[in-house]
Scaffold this motif. Structure first.
Motif, PDB file in Angstrom:
ATOM      1  N   ALA A  11      33.048  44.469  35.704  1.00 35.60           N
ATOM      2  CA  ALA A  11      32.499  43.803  36.904  1.00 35.60           C
ATOM      3  C   ALA A  11      33.252  44.208  38.177  1.00 35.60           C
ATOM      4  O   ALA A  11      33.507  45.392  38.408  1.00 35.60           O
ATOM      5  CB  ALA A  11      32.481  42.293  36.689  1.00 35.60           C
ATOM      6  N   ASN A  12      33.625  43.223  38.998  1.00 38.83           N
ATOM      7  CA  ASN A  12      34.178  43.567  40.316  1.00 38.83           C
ATOM      8  C   ASN A  12      35.559  44.213  40.247  1.00 38.83           C
ATOM      9  O   ASN A  12      35.929  44.964  41.157  1.00 38.83           O
ATOM     10  CB  ASN A  12      34.220  42.315  41.199  1.00 38.83           C
ATOM     11  N   LYS A  15      35.415  48.125  39.977  1.00 39.13           N
ATOM     12  CA  LYS A  15      35.036  48.943  41.142  1.00 39.13           C
ATOM     13  C   LYS A  15      36.262  49.592  41.813  1.00 39.13           C
ATOM     14  O   LYS A  15      36.324  50.831  41.930  1.00 39.13           O
ATOM     15  CB  LYS A  15      34.207  48.101  42.127  1.00 39.13           C
ATOM     16  N   LEU A  34      42.066  36.190  33.693  1.00 35.47           N
ATOM     17  CA  LEU A  34      41.071  35.157  34.011  1.00 35.47           C
ATOM     18  C   LEU A  34      40.953  34.143  32.871  1.00 35.47           C
ATOM     19  O   LEU A  34      40.602  32.990  33.090  1.00 35.47           O
ATOM     20  CB  LEU A  34      39.695  35.781  34.294  1.00 35.47           C
ATOM     21  N   GLN A  39      43.889  33.422  38.217  1.00 30.03           N
ATOM     22  CA  GLN A  39      43.302  33.633  39.547  1.00 30.03           C
ATOM     23  C   GLN A  39      43.319  32.367  40.396  1.00 30.03           C
ATOM     24  O   GLN A  39      43.115  32.430  41.606  1.00 30.03           O
ATOM     25  CB  GLN A  39      41.864  34.185  39.418  1.00 30.03           C
ATOM     26  N   HIS A  40      43.540  31.215  39.767  1.00 28.79           N
ATOM     27  CA  HIS A  40      43.572  29.944  40.518  1.00 28.79           C
ATOM     28  C   HIS A  40      45.005  29.462  40.735  1.00 28.79           C
ATOM     29  O   HIS A  40      45.202  28.355  41.243  1.00 28.79           O
ATOM     30  CB  HIS A  40      42.792  28.856  39.775  1.00 28.79           C
ATOM     31  N   GLY A  51      40.479  32.644  45.320  1.00 29.71           N
ATOM     32  CA  GLY A  51      40.880  32.541  43.918  1.00 29.71           C
ATOM     33  C   GLY A  51      40.079  33.458  43.018  1.00 29.71           C
ATOM     34  O   GLY A  51      39.703  33.085  41.906  1.00 29.71           O
ATOM     35  N   VAL A  53      39.466  37.780  41.723  1.00 26.63           N
ATOM     36  CA  VAL A  53      39.879  39.183  41.720  1.00 26.63           C
ATOM     37  C   VAL A  53      38.659  40.040  42.030  1.00 26.63           C
ATOM     38  O   VAL A  53      37.523  39.598  41.794  1.00 26.63           O
ATOM     39  CB  VAL A  53      40.469  39.587  40.347  1.00 26.63           C
ATOM     40  N   PRO A  54      38.878  41.236  42.551  1.00 22.37           N
ATOM     41  CA  PRO A  54      40.147  41.921  42.810  1.00 22.37           C
ATOM     42  C   PRO A  54      40.689  41.636  44.214  1.00 22.37           C
ATOM     43  O   PRO A  54      39.989  41.117  45.070  1.00 22.37           O
ATOM     44  CB  PRO A  54      39.741  43.399  42.703  1.00 22.37           C
ATOM     45  N   GLU A  65      37.439  41.490  48.430  1.00 23.43           N
ATOM     46  CA  GLU A  65      36.044  41.926  48.299  1.00 23.43           C
ATOM     47  C   GLU A  65      35.999  43.376  47.796  1.00 23.43           C
ATOM     48  O   GLU A  65      36.335  44.320  48.518  1.00 23.43           O
ATOM     49  CB  GLU A  65      35.242  41.797  49.608  1.00 23.43           C
ATOM     50  N   SER A  66      35.521  43.520  46.560  1.00 23.28           N
ATOM     51  CA  SER A  66      35.575  44.832  45.899  1.00 23.28           C
ATOM     52  C   SER A  66      34.913  45.948  46.719  1.00 23.28           C
ATOM     53  O   SER A  66      35.446  47.058  46.803  1.00 23.28           O
ATOM     54  CB  SER A  66      34.940  44.731  44.513  1.00 23.28           C
ATOM     55  N   TRP A 113      28.581  34.256  32.485  1.00 22.39           N
ATOM     56  CA  TRP A 113      29.307  32.986  32.541  1.00 22.39           C
ATOM     57  C   TRP A 113      28.719  31.991  31.567  1.00 22.39           C
ATOM     58  O   TRP A 113      29.434  31.290  30.866  1.00 22.39           O
ATOM     59  CB  TRP A 113      29.247  32.414  33.968  1.00 22.39           C
ATOM     60  N   GLN A 141      32.504  27.349  43.261  1.00 24.77           N
ATOM     61  CA  GLN A 141      33.020  27.899  42.007  1.00 24.77           C
ATOM     62  C   GLN A 141      33.384  26.773  41.041  1.00 24.77           C
ATOM     63  O   GLN A 141      33.227  26.907  39.835  1.00 24.77           O
ATOM     64  CB  GLN A 141      34.245  28.787  42.267  1.00 24.77           C
TER      65      GLN A 141
HETATM   66  N1  LIG Z   1      32.498  39.233  46.081  1.00 18.42           N
HETATM   67  C1  LIG Z   1      33.720  39.309  45.325  1.00 18.42           C
HETATM   68  C2  LIG Z   1      33.493  38.596  44.006  1.00 18.42           C
HETATM   69  C3  LIG Z   1      34.750  38.500  43.177  1.00 18.42           C
HETATM   70  C4  LIG Z   1      34.499  37.800  41.850  1.00 18.42           C
HETATM   71  O1  LIG Z   1      33.466  37.160  41.619  1.00 18.42           O
HETATM   72  N2  LIG Z   1      35.454  37.967  40.928  1.00 18.42           N
HETATM   73  C5  LIG Z   1      35.331  37.367  39.626  1.00 18.42           C
HETATM   74  C6  LIG Z   1      35.589  38.401  38.556  1.00 18.42           C
HETATM   75  S1  LIG Z   1      34.362  39.672  38.551  1.00 18.42           S
HETATM   76  C7  LIG Z   1      36.413  36.287  39.473  1.00 18.42           C
HETATM   77  O2  LIG Z   1      37.527  36.458  39.912  1.00 18.42           O
HETATM   78  N3  LIG Z   1      36.030  35.213  38.773  1.00 18.42           N
HETATM   79  C8  LIG Z   1      36.932  34.180  38.394  1.00 18.42           C
HETATM   80  C9  LIG Z   1      36.648  32.872  39.060  1.00 18.42           C
HETATM   81  O3  LIG Z   1      35.746  32.819  39.920  1.00 18.42           O
HETATM   82  O4  LIG Z   1      37.326  31.912  38.712  1.00 18.42           O
HETATM   83  C10 LIG Z   1      34.100  40.779  45.131  1.00 18.42           C
HETATM   84  O5  LIG Z   1      33.206  41.635  45.094  1.00 18.42           O
HETATM   85  O6  LIG Z   1      35.286  41.083  45.042  1.00 18.42           O
END
Ligand SMILES: N[C@@H](CCC(=O)N[C@@H](CS)C(=O)NCC(=O)O)C(=O)O
Length: 252
Positions: A11-12, A15, A34, A39-40, A51, A53-54, A65-66, A113, A141
């Protein structure tokens, strides 16, 4: 110095990992787990108040923002360019990266999810779960975590997300029937943005990506996987195969 805070090459997180590897840039990798809610943590939220990544640290400055991270890397380190050399090509590239961020990735993420978070929180007592939720900085979130923990996303929302994944694949196939790469004749950040989202589709949603209906997508995936930069990024996976397998099985 470059430092990347990231999860698995999926995922992100994938990238910027692919972008850094394609460019052959040295960086310090900080794995943010995660599954352990790192991340939190207050330390990570200081870096990215969302909170998530990345996050990239360069000369002490944080970029999140990736898609923005990849644009930044390409601008600051242009030696191996990952953008088309015409304005039109760059516009096409950005239409793809925007599409991934606003349409493809959120749709795939909802399905992922709904299938995976239940296992991530399975060991937590209700009190521990509430304490984890309380640390999530974004209210939306928090709501997503609560729904995912109970696998309670409304069915029509899941169906719509699935439909959008199918539309995303059709759009890729149409483009790849006209051009070698997504933004034209040049491999670019558009391909890097799409790859982590598209790579699991033949296994997870074979009705959308298969030899009969989307041969160009499959050919593109094979060309992506053959790239040393992509291989180097994928080789950074740290989760033991059985954990990944559990997640994959759950996602089916
Ligand atoms: N728009 C952000 C989205 C980042 C995102 O959604 N990261 C997810 C992983 S792909 C994350 O950290 N999820 C854990 C959470 O939200 O607790 C980007 O492109 O960096």
């Amino acid at each position: 110095m470059l430092e990347l805070f990231h999860y698995e090459p999926t995922a992100n997180s994938a990238k910027p990992l692919i972008c850094l590897k394609e460019k052959g840039l040295e960086f310090v990798s900080h794995y943010v787990d995660l599954h352990n809610f790192e991340q939190h943590s207050p330390e990570f939220v200081k870096l990215n108040p969302n909170g998530q990544v990345p996050a990239l640290k360069h000369n002490g400055e944080i970029i999140t923002e990736s898609t923005v991270i990849n644009e930044y890397l390409d601008e600051v380190f242009p030696e191996v360019p990952l953008k088309p050399d015409t304005a039109l090509g760059r516009a096409r590239m950005r239409i793809w990266t925007k599409f991934v961020d606003e349409y493809f990735c959120p749709s795939l993420s909802l399905i992922g999810w709904n299938n995976m978070i239940k296992d991530v929180v399975a060991e937590l007592s209700p009190e521990e779960f509430e304490a984890k939720i309380a640390r999530i900085p974004l209210k939306e979130q928090q709501a997503k975590w609560r729904l995912a923990a109970k696998q309670a996303f409304p069915q029509e929302q899941l169906d719509e997300a699935r439909r959008k994944c199918g539309e995303s694949v059709k759009r890729m196939e149409r483009t790849l029937s006209e051009t070698e790469w997504l933004a034209g004749s040049t491999y670019s950040l558009a391909d890097i943005a799409c790859f982590p989202m598209a790579s699991g589709i033949p296994r997870l949603m074979p009705e959308f990506m298969n030899e009969r209906d989307t041969p160009r997508c499959l050919d593109w995936l094979a060309r992506m996987r053959a790239r040393p930069g992509v291989q180097a990024a994928l080789a950074m996976s740290r989760r033991p195969p059985n954990v990944l397998k559990t997640a994959k099985t759950a996602a089916q």
